[in-house]
Design an enzyme around this catalytic site. Structure first.
Site, mmCIF file in Angstrom:
data_model
loop_
_atom_site.group_PDB
_atom_site.id
_atom_site.type_symbol
_atom_site.label_atom_id
_atom_site.label_comp_id
_atom_site.label_asym_id
_atom_site.label_seq_id
_atom_site.Cartn_x
_atom_site.Cartn_y
_atom_site.Cartn_z
ATOM 1 N N LYS A 73 0.834 -1.217 0.000
ATOM 2 C CA LYS A 73 0.000 0.000 0.000
ATOM 3 C C LYS A 73 0.860 1.255 0.000
ATOM 4 O O LYS A 73 0.642 2.148 -0.797
ATOM 5 C CB LYS A 73 -0.876 0.037 1.259
ATOM 6 C CG LYS A 73 -2.282 -0.397 1.074
ATOM 7 C CD LYS A 73 -3.093 -0.230 2.321
ATOM 8 C CE LYS A 73 -2.347 -0.561 3.587
ATOM 9 N NZ LYS A 73 -1.919 -1.934 3.734
ATOM 10 N N THR A 75 3.928 1.557 -0.869
ATOM 11 C CA THR A 75 4.671 1.601 -2.125
ATOM 12 C C THR A 75 3.799 2.190 -3.230
ATOM 13 O O THR A 75 4.222 3.087 -3.967
ATOM 14 C CB THR A 75 5.130 0.166 -2.500
ATOM 15 O OG1 THR A 75 5.834 -0.388 -1.386
ATOM 16 C CG2 THR A 75 5.999 0.152 -3.719
ATOM 17 N N ARG A 96 1.447 7.534 7.029
ATOM 18 C CA ARG A 96 1.700 7.385 8.472
ATOM 19 C C ARG A 96 3.198 7.260 8.714
ATOM 20 O O ARG A 96 3.951 6.886 7.826
ATOM 21 C CB ARG A 96 0.999 6.126 9.009
ATOM 22 C CG ARG A 96 -0.495 6.295 9.093
ATOM 23 C CD ARG A 96 -1.151 4.999 9.478
ATOM 24 N NE ARG A 96 -0.856 3.984 8.487
ATOM 25 C CZ ARG A 96 -0.923 2.685 8.715
ATOM 26 N NH1 ARG A 96 -1.262 2.227 9.894
ATOM 27 N NH2 ARG A 96 -0.665 1.830 7.759
ATOM 28 N N LYS A 107 8.229 -6.867 9.573
ATOM 29 C CA LYS A 107 8.027 -6.230 8.287
ATOM 30 C C LYS A 107 9.218 -5.411 7.811
ATOM 31 O O LYS A 107 9.401 -5.209 6.621
ATOM 32 C CB LYS A 107 6.797 -5.322 8.429
ATOM 33 C CG LYS A 107 6.347 -4.707 7.143
ATOM 34 C CD LYS A 107 4.987 -4.073 7.306
ATOM 35 C CE LYS A 107 4.631 -3.306 6.064
ATOM 36 N NZ LYS A 107 5.057 -1.913 6.083
ATOM 37 N N ALA A 275 -3.763 -0.148 12.154
ATOM 38 C CA ALA A 275 -5.188 -0.262 11.804
ATOM 39 C C ALA A 275 -5.853 -1.468 12.449
ATOM 40 O O ALA A 275 -7.072 -1.540 12.532
ATOM 41 C CB ALA A 275 -5.340 -0.340 10.300
ATOM 42 N N PHE A 303 -3.562 -1.675 6.743
ATOM 43 C CA PHE A 303 -4.072 -3.040 6.507
ATOM 44 C C PHE A 303 -5.193 -3.072 5.473
ATOM 45 O O PHE A 303 -5.219 -2.245 4.567
ATOM 46 C CB PHE A 303 -4.478 -3.701 7.825
ATOM 47 C CG PHE A 303 -3.274 -4.000 8.707
ATOM 48 C CD1 PHE A 303 -2.189 -4.712 8.210
ATOM 49 C CD2 PHE A 303 -3.206 -3.574 10.017
ATOM 50 C CE1 PHE A 303 -1.068 -4.982 8.990
ATOM 51 C CE2 PHE A 303 -2.090 -3.835 10.812
ATOM 52 C CZ PHE A 303 -1.024 -4.538 10.298
ATOM 53 N N PHE A 383 4.396 -8.176 -9.033
ATOM 54 C CA PHE A 383 5.567 -8.907 -8.537
ATOM 55 C C PHE A 383 6.152 -9.682 -9.704
ATOM 56 O O PHE A 383 5.423 -10.060 -10.632
ATOM 57 C CB PHE A 383 5.157 -9.850 -7.401
ATOM 58 C CG PHE A 383 5.156 -9.169 -6.055
ATOM 59 C CD1 PHE A 383 6.152 -9.407 -5.118
ATOM 60 C CD2 PHE A 383 4.172 -8.245 -5.733
ATOM 61 C CE1 PHE A 383 6.169 -8.738 -3.898
ATOM 62 C CE2 PHE A 383 4.167 -7.586 -4.514
ATOM 63 C CZ PHE A 383 5.173 -7.838 -3.594
ATOM 64 N N TRP A 411 7.156 -0.205 -7.808
ATOM 65 C CA TRP A 411 8.261 -0.739 -7.004
ATOM 66 C C TRP A 411 9.516 -0.864 -7.884
ATOM 67 O O TRP A 411 10.606 -0.458 -7.484
ATOM 68 C CB TRP A 411 7.860 -2.099 -6.404
ATOM 69 C CG TRP A 411 8.872 -2.665 -5.458
ATOM 70 C CD1 TRP A 411 8.982 -2.393 -4.123
ATOM 71 C CD2 TRP A 411 9.916 -3.582 -5.774
ATOM 72 N NE1 TRP A 411 10.039 -3.085 -3.586
ATOM 73 C CE2 TRP A 411 10.629 -3.831 -4.572
ATOM 74 C CE3 TRP A 411 10.326 -4.226 -6.941
ATOM 75 C CZ2 TRP A 411 11.715 -4.695 -4.511
ATOM 76 C CZ3 TRP A 411 11.408 -5.091 -6.887
ATOM 77 C CH2 TRP A 411 12.095 -5.308 -5.676
HETATM 78 P P1 ADP Z 1 2.033 -2.149 3.081
HETATM 79 O O1 ADP Z 1 1.967 -0.660 3.033
HETATM 80 O O2 ADP Z 1 0.877 -2.787 2.385
HETATM 81 O O3 ADP Z 1 2.280 -2.704 4.424
HETATM 82 P P2 ADP Z 1 4.616 -1.755 1.852
HETATM 83 O O4 ADP Z 1 4.361 -0.801 0.730
HETATM 84 O O5 ADP Z 1 5.214 -1.212 3.093
HETATM 85 O O6 ADP Z 1 3.298 -2.570 2.194
HETATM 86 O O7 ADP Z 1 5.519 -2.928 1.269
HETATM 87 C C1 ADP Z 1 5.926 -4.008 2.086
HETATM 88 C C2 ADP Z 1 7.228 -4.581 1.548
HETATM 89 O O8 ADP Z 1 6.978 -5.213 0.284
HETATM 90 C C3 ADP Z 1 8.326 -3.548 1.302
HETATM 91 O O9 ADP Z 1 9.552 -4.066 1.779
HETATM 92 C C4 ADP Z 1 8.363 -3.390 -0.209
HETATM 93 O O10 ADP Z 1 9.661 -3.107 -0.700
HETATM 94 C C5 ADP Z 1 7.912 -4.750 -0.674
HETATM 95 N N1 ADP Z 1 7.219 -4.641 -1.968
HETATM 96 C C6 ADP Z 1 6.133 -3.882 -2.234
HETATM 97 N N2 ADP Z 1 5.775 -4.006 -3.517
HETATM 98 C C7 ADP Z 1 6.654 -4.871 -4.092
HETATM 99 C C8 ADP Z 1 6.817 -5.410 -5.411
HETATM 100 N N3 ADP Z 1 5.974 -5.094 -6.381
HETATM 101 N N4 ADP Z 1 7.818 -6.282 -5.631
HETATM 102 C C9 ADP Z 1 8.665 -6.613 -4.628
HETATM 103 N N5 ADP Z 1 8.572 -6.156 -3.362
HETATM 104 C C10 ADP Z 1 7.584 -5.284 -3.091
#
Ligand code: ADP
Length: 557
Positions: A73, A75, A96, A107, A275, A303, A383, A411
């Site tokens: 999210k 990202t 946030r 995480k 959340a 979440f 991904f 990403w």
């Molecule tokens: P959320 O906000 O949903 O908790 P984040 O945006 O913080 O998720 O991402 C969680 C993790 O997943 C981060 O370490 C990010 O680098 C990784 N990530 C997010 N999107 C991708 C992607 N498309 N490919 C690889 N890793 C990703």
């Protein structure tokens, strides 16, 4: 490359002084309080000036129920902001701020990922501008003042067995969930059972995120119920006469923090309640500032849409006074396959059957968000393991629900990877909307809880367990029966059972405790086995972290 390596490489060459970022959105240097060259707080003078300006449009980013890794999210929020900027739109992001709990635990960081990050990521993930420390100090100052009041004669007749104000720490520490304090004889205080919440679950964090200025902050702090006296009457911070001291500790933490993305999009990163155990949205002041500074403000709620977005729409929106103009639901093919029953270790293998089964989870969130009368777009966070057949199937399934599913590769590619999503969001912003609140603000607590459980979670009804039944009576007797509700529930399922994936139906949600948070202005309903002080996992992210002799950090993901 890892998130931190990408961030460090870019930061070294590209990061701009925060004054330059501020200038591009019309903030003067005198309106900033700088914390080094790349971080600043926006001062109250600026906020007052901006109050005269019109609001931009608001985009809320939410997601399906996450797998244990988090689904991107933040990202996508960052990448969408960058993409809109690439299209010459004046976009400002409001996120946030991270808590050390998840950073050290499961995480890692919470500043986005890959080429869609806010920077300086090490600072933001660690001590940032000290907001979390200020909050932790304020929570524990109030706890110390309560215990001192009892020790010094207890004029307010506080019942030590009925104190609901807990201490706090910004780290997952299960050993502190239940503690006994004041042992060692009369000079050491009155022995009593106490406990710690993680700072982001504390009422002061919720208050910081909802307060509109220092006056409102003080009014909210004064209303906090810290416990009950021997006559079972509520005792507040105003009764203790320490409102001023607690507000003083938070006067700087209340100001929104300004940073930038890797592509120099302005981002306000401020306030960070989880959340699942709290209300899950960044601060009203940050969102409002983003709305005033940009034509489009993009914010996220934590979440899945059952938690953060529901709380955004039912708790934050009435206080923000602005409804979202579009909602983006982030989904990943691997998370949908996980919701379709695939084990974490097998998520990289193509599995159309599991994707279709797991789509039930996304379908429910789409219907839920559409129910609020706001246009919805699905962002498929790409991904490398996603196959063409899987992407096609997901787009087809979304089309059947009347929404566009847009692939985003922010990403891997930054804003460039989010252009298609940005175009779709712009189209959604142009659509008509008719925001409909989920429940009548005057409805009682049980009705509100039942509405959330049946309409948003898809369950049959809410069931109150013993302690919660008595607490409900007490809450109604005290005249708090019409407050909004903030449900504490597992993030992994639409139900209160983390193992029930997809879109379960016909389940009941068990409320085991109701906690009045009068300063925040809502009642927290604790469901299932969710706890307000998480624990660290078997292999915490902390095991991979290090710092070199010259201060270079690694392992923050
Ligand atoms: P959320 O906000 O949903 O908790 P984040 O945006 O913080 O998720 O991402 C969680 C993790 O997943 C981060 O370490 C990010 O680098 C990784 N990530 C997010 N999107 C991708 C992607 N498309 N490919 C690889 N890793 C990703």
């Amino acid at each position: 490359m890892s998130d931190i390596q990408i961030a460090q490489e870019n930061e070294a060459h590209e990061i701009k002084p925060i004054t330059a970022i501020a200038e591009q959105i019309g903030l003067e240097t005198a309106e900033l309080e700088q914390y080094g060259p790349y971080k600043a707080k926006v001062n109250f003078k600026a906020i007052q000036r901006l109050n005269q300006q019109a609001d931009g449009q608001l985009v809320l980013v939410t997601s399906i129920n996450p797998t244990p890794a988090g689904e991107g999210k933040s990202t996508v929020t960052v990448g969408l902001g960058d993409a809109l900027r690439q299209l010459d739109k004046s976009a400002v992001i409001a996120l946030r701020e991270p808590s050390l709990g998840p950073v050290m635990g499961m995480k890692g960081g919470a500043t986005g990922g890959g080429y869609a990050q806010v920077v300086p990521m090490e600072d933001i993930n660690l001590h940032f501008t000290g907001d979390m420390h200020a909050l932790t100090s304020a929570v524990n100052t109030l706890a110390a003042l309560i215990d001192n009041h009892i020790q010094q004669g207890n004029v307010l007749n506080i019942d030590p067995r009925r104190i609901i104000w807990k201490r706090a720490l910004d780290i997952n520490d299960r050993a502190l969930r239940q503690v006994v304090i004041g042992l060692g004889g009369p000079v050491q205080g009155m022995p009593r059972q106490d406990g710690f919440d993680i700072t982001v679950a504390s009422e002061l964090m919720a208050i910081l995120c909802l307060a509109t200025d220092i006056t409102d902050l003080k009014a909210r702090i004064s209303r906090i119920v810290i416990g009950y006296n021997f006559d079972r009457q509520p005792v507040t911070v105003a009764d203790l006469k320490v409102t001023g001291a607690i507000a003083m500790l938070l006067k700087d933490a209340l100001k929104p923090n300004l940073v930038q993305t890797l592509e120099h999009t302005p981002a306000l990163v401020h306030g960070g309640p989880f959340a699942n155990i709290a209300h899950g949205c960044n601060s009203i002041l940050a969102t409002q500032t983003a709305l005033k500074l940009g034509d489009i403000a993009i914010t996220e709620a934590g979440f899945g849409a059952d938690l953060g977005a529901e709380k955004f729409l039912d708790i934050k929106v009435p206080q923000l006074g602005k409804t979202p103009d579009a909602i983006v639901i982030v989904a990943t093919i691997r998370a949908l396959k996980y919701n379709g029953g695939v084990a974490l270790t097998d998520l990289t293998t193509e599995n159309l059957g599991a994707l279709e089964t797991g789509f039930s989870n996304l379908a429910k969130h789409i219907a839920n968000m559409q129910r609020y009368g706001v246009p919805v777009v699905v962002a498929v966070n790409e991904f490398t393991s996603d196959t063409e057949a899987e992407i096609n199937l997901l787009q087809e399934l979304c089309e059947q629900k009347g929404v566009k599913a847009v692939e985003t590769s922010v990403w891997a590619n930054g804003g460039q990877g989010g252009l298609a999503l940005a175009h779709e969001v712009l189209a959604a912003l142009d659509q008509p909307k008719d925001f409909q609140p989920l429940y009548d603000a005057q409805a009682d607590i049980k009705t509100k809880l039942n509405t959330i459980v049946t309409e948003i979670y898809g369950g049959r009804e809410v069931v109150f367990e013993g302690k919660a039944i008595n607490q409900l009576k007490q809450i109604e007797k005290n005249g708090w029966g019409q407050l909004p509700v903030c449900i504490a529930k597992t993030q992994y399922s639409l139900s209160d059972n983390p193992k029930a994936l997809g879109a379960p139906t016909d389940f009941t949600v068990h409320v085991r405790e109701l906690i009045p948070k009068l300063g925040a202005g809502f009642i927290v309903a604790m469901t299932g086995a969710v706890l307000t002080m998480p624990g660290l996992p078997k292999k915490p992210a902390a095991l991979n972290m290090d710092v070199t002799a010259d201060g270079q950090i690694s392992g923050l993901f």
